[in-house]
Design a protein around this motif. Sequence first.
Motif, PDB file in Angstrom:
ATOM      1  N   UNK A 181      62.186   2.431  49.026  1.00  0.00           N
ATOM      2  CA  UNK A 181      62.247   3.634  49.987  1.00  0.00           C
ATOM      3  C   UNK A 181      63.636   4.196  49.402  1.00  0.00           C
ATOM      4  N   UNK A 182      63.415   5.405  48.335  1.00  0.00           N
ATOM      5  CA  UNK A 182      64.417   5.830  47.884  1.00  0.00           C
ATOM      6  C   UNK A 182      65.543   6.869  48.820  1.00  0.00           C
ATOM      7  N   UNK A 183      65.129   7.164  49.920  1.00  0.00           N
ATOM      8  CA  UNK A 183      66.035   7.897  50.675  1.00  0.00           C
ATOM      9  C   UNK A 183      66.674   7.302  51.979  1.00  0.00           C
ATOM     10  N   UNK A 193      57.447  15.345  54.384  1.00  0.00           N
ATOM     11  CA  UNK A 193      58.418  14.386  54.882  1.00  0.00           C
ATOM     12  C   UNK A 193      58.282  14.121  56.141  1.00  0.00           C
ATOM     13  N   UNK A 194      58.984  12.806  56.630  1.00  0.00           N
ATOM     14  CA  UNK A 194      58.917  12.641  58.188  1.00  0.00           C
ATOM     15  C   UNK A 194      60.268  11.909  58.407  1.00  0.00           C
ATOM     16  N   UNK A 195      60.462  11.738  59.707  1.00  0.00           N
ATOM     17  CA  UNK A 195      61.695  10.958  60.344  1.00  0.00           C
ATOM     18  C   UNK A 195      61.483  10.099  61.322  1.00  0.00           C
ATOM     19  N   UNK A 206      59.615   6.005  54.147  1.00  0.00           N
ATOM     20  CA  UNK A 206      60.695   6.778  53.431  1.00  0.00           C
ATOM     21  C   UNK A 206      61.062   8.015  54.125  1.00  0.00           C
ATOM     22  N   UNK A 207      62.118   7.942  54.778  1.00  0.00           N
ATOM     23  CA  UNK A 207      62.332   9.270  55.746  1.00  0.00           C
ATOM     24  C   UNK A 207      63.400  10.193  55.061  1.00  0.00           C
ATOM     25  N   UNK A 208      63.481  11.580  55.682  1.00  0.00           N
ATOM     26  CA  UNK A 208      64.130  12.668  55.129  1.00  0.00           C
ATOM     27  C   UNK A 208      65.603  12.540  55.158  1.00  0.00           C
ATOM     28  N   UNK A 209      66.330  11.790  54.669  1.00  0.00           N
ATOM     29  CA  UNK A 209      67.775  11.862  54.504  1.00  0.00           C
ATOM     30  C   UNK A 209      68.305  11.409  53.072  1.00  0.00           C
ATOM     31  N   UNK A 241      61.386  20.930  55.898  1.00  0.00           N
ATOM     32  CA  UNK A 241      62.436  21.971  55.806  1.00  0.00           C
ATOM     33  C   UNK A 241      63.322  21.673  56.849  1.00  0.00           C
ATOM     34  N   UNK A 242      63.817  20.257  57.285  1.00  0.00           N
ATOM     35  CA  UNK A 242      64.836  20.084  58.040  1.00  0.00           C
ATOM     36  C   UNK A 242      65.709  18.908  57.244  1.00  0.00           C
ATOM     37  N   UNK A 243      66.889  19.617  57.200  1.00  0.00           N
ATOM     38  CA  UNK A 243      67.748  18.936  56.194  1.00  0.00           C
ATOM     39  C   UNK A 243      69.043  18.443  57.207  1.00  0.00           C
ATOM     40  N   UNK A 244      69.012  17.330  57.757  1.00  0.00           N
ATOM     41  CA  UNK A 244      70.137  16.854  58.652  1.00  0.00           C
ATOM     42  C   UNK A 244      71.259  16.441  57.816  1.00  0.00           C
ATOM     43  N   UNK A 245      71.238  16.180  56.596  1.00  0.00           N
ATOM     44  CA  UNK A 245      72.345  15.948  55.681  1.00  0.00           C
ATOM     45  C   UNK A 245      73.048  16.986  55.549  1.00  0.00           C
ATOM     46  N   UNK A 246      72.818  18.333  55.642  1.00  0.00           N
ATOM     47  CA  UNK A 246      73.257  19.350  55.323  1.00  0.00           C
ATOM     48  C   UNK A 246      74.218  19.790  56.498  1.00  0.00           C
TER      49      UNK A 246
END
Length: 611
Positions: free
Chosen positions: A211-213, A282-284, A229-232, A305-310
């Motif tokens: 799970x790369x992210x 992507x999913x969280x 794999x979730x979007x972060x 299009x939600x980048x919680x890392x930014x």
Amino acid sequence: MPIPRSILGKDDVADLDLELVAGSWPDEVTGHLVVSTPDQRTHPVHAFFGDGIMVRLALRPGTDGAPGGRWAWRPRVIDTPSVRLRRKRPDLFTAGPVGTSSPWGFVNCANTAPLPWGDRLFATWDAGRPVEIDPVTLAFVAEVGHRDDWKPAIDQAVLPLVSSSAHPVVDPERGCLWSVSRDVLTGAVSVIRYDGTGRHVRRWAVEGAALPQATHTVTQTRDWLVLADTAYKIDTDEVFGADRTVANNPGGPVLLVRKAELDDPDPARTTVACRTFHIAPEVNHLYARYDDSDGVQVVMEHTPGVDIGMYLREDDVDAFGRPVDPALRGMYCHGMTPALTTVLRFDPETGEVRERARAYDPERWWQAELSAIDWSGEGQLDPTRHHMVFLGFHPEAVNRRALANYGDRIDTSLFPKEETPAVLVTFDRDDLKPLAEWTYALDDYPTSPAFVPRGLGAPGRSRYAGERPGGHDGYLVVAVHNDDRFRVELFDASDVARGPVAVLAPPRGTTVPFLIHSAWMPEARPARPVSTASRSRTTWTIASTSSRRTSRRWPGRSPPNSPIRTGRPRPCAAVPARRARPRSGVYKKRSLKTVGFCERRSSAPALICRS
């Protein structure tokens, strides 16, 4: 300026006694709301990375120290080992874009989500072991499991970095907690099982999978663990001082791990097989129906299009070319694409994944924030409703740096011409048909809703279940940020379109810092030590809606949000609340002396599923 400027305030946390300012509070609404929040007084670079605070709101007036006719709001900093170290030597802790480091290692913020487990309460986040806290005092009890059992992603003598999940899940039949441990460099993932007692957890490496992210959420059915794999995504260059230039992957793998393969008591077995699927976008957050007789069905709250890392900086320019307000420094970048929610059905035998339902409205549903479901065992078996908060479109919290990183993945023609308000929506769980919707004022910022069942104590029901479980018969509790004052609203879960049936609030001008996830507990009892020898051998039964099998029995104490919770002596009412001795973890007293203590055509984004 619809996003409250007080949301990242650094005022001291204070006990509040809320008063009823609108409506009528039903007598049947009882128990406690628990909420996780990061302490902004620790000056995190990213708002999500402050030390953990747990808040407990008594849902019955005149309790927990509040005077008659008032509701007790009680926040407490979780006194973890890293908090104690920072208190002694704050000069040695350095905040960064992905957390806080020190010579002893990395801070376990434990600030993202509360996890009730029967009478027990845990605080979680993605880069640390779950932390048990006392439900009454909110004091630190222990970190779960021995550090070495988790195989830290970055090992340190005192504060190892454990890449885990902010949403581990409790198994209602095995009476255990399922989580993960990831290698942040390779994405290799292991399943973690904690049986509720002792200082050790078991770990199985998932064979041939990565799970790369991140693995923000773990969900489950009766037979399967579902890991996505979730979007972060971490930008290593950003960690060392450069600008963030990465974008989250537009999709990723979903792993199904058969639970039966994790029941093997042989300690020599250290690996487990999985079925691998791929989905997009992507999913969280994801929530599976426990009954898997008709395949593994999962509600996917996609986050395209939600980048919680930014995070926002003082020198940023927003989506409409305006300077970002410095008051929002540290806030995560909000949604650049309309929200998408689906129900996917995974077939472990054929390897097929199909979309069964979707919810998408680019005019009203932006930034899928958080959701509420019935977490009782009965509610998980046969869920009926899925309640979601959409924050709306907030261009002032979308920076141009993020838009540049995502390029043509963002269709700016879909941007509304101006900010849009948040909405609370109730969906049918099976077909995602919107059943009711409440629209907030533009300057409101609602947070995580929590479901409180109606008809507690019904015959044959568990402590966490109401008379008619599933999510339709009960209430939703929602805390709302607003610069005038924060408030707590109570909705009838059967018809949120009616608006709040009751509103609690402090005096005007009183605000609270950024709140994240919430949960409900039927009551708060002091944490008490439990030995494995004291575990009950009683067995209990979960009824199944499946025609394939009607029930299953399991030994020992039933878990948290399960039909029955028993097997542990309850504290006598005459016993005063006290801080418990650690029941798990490795932080002994002496160790703290050194520190003083399918591709589909649609106007919505394409959903791509493949095995």
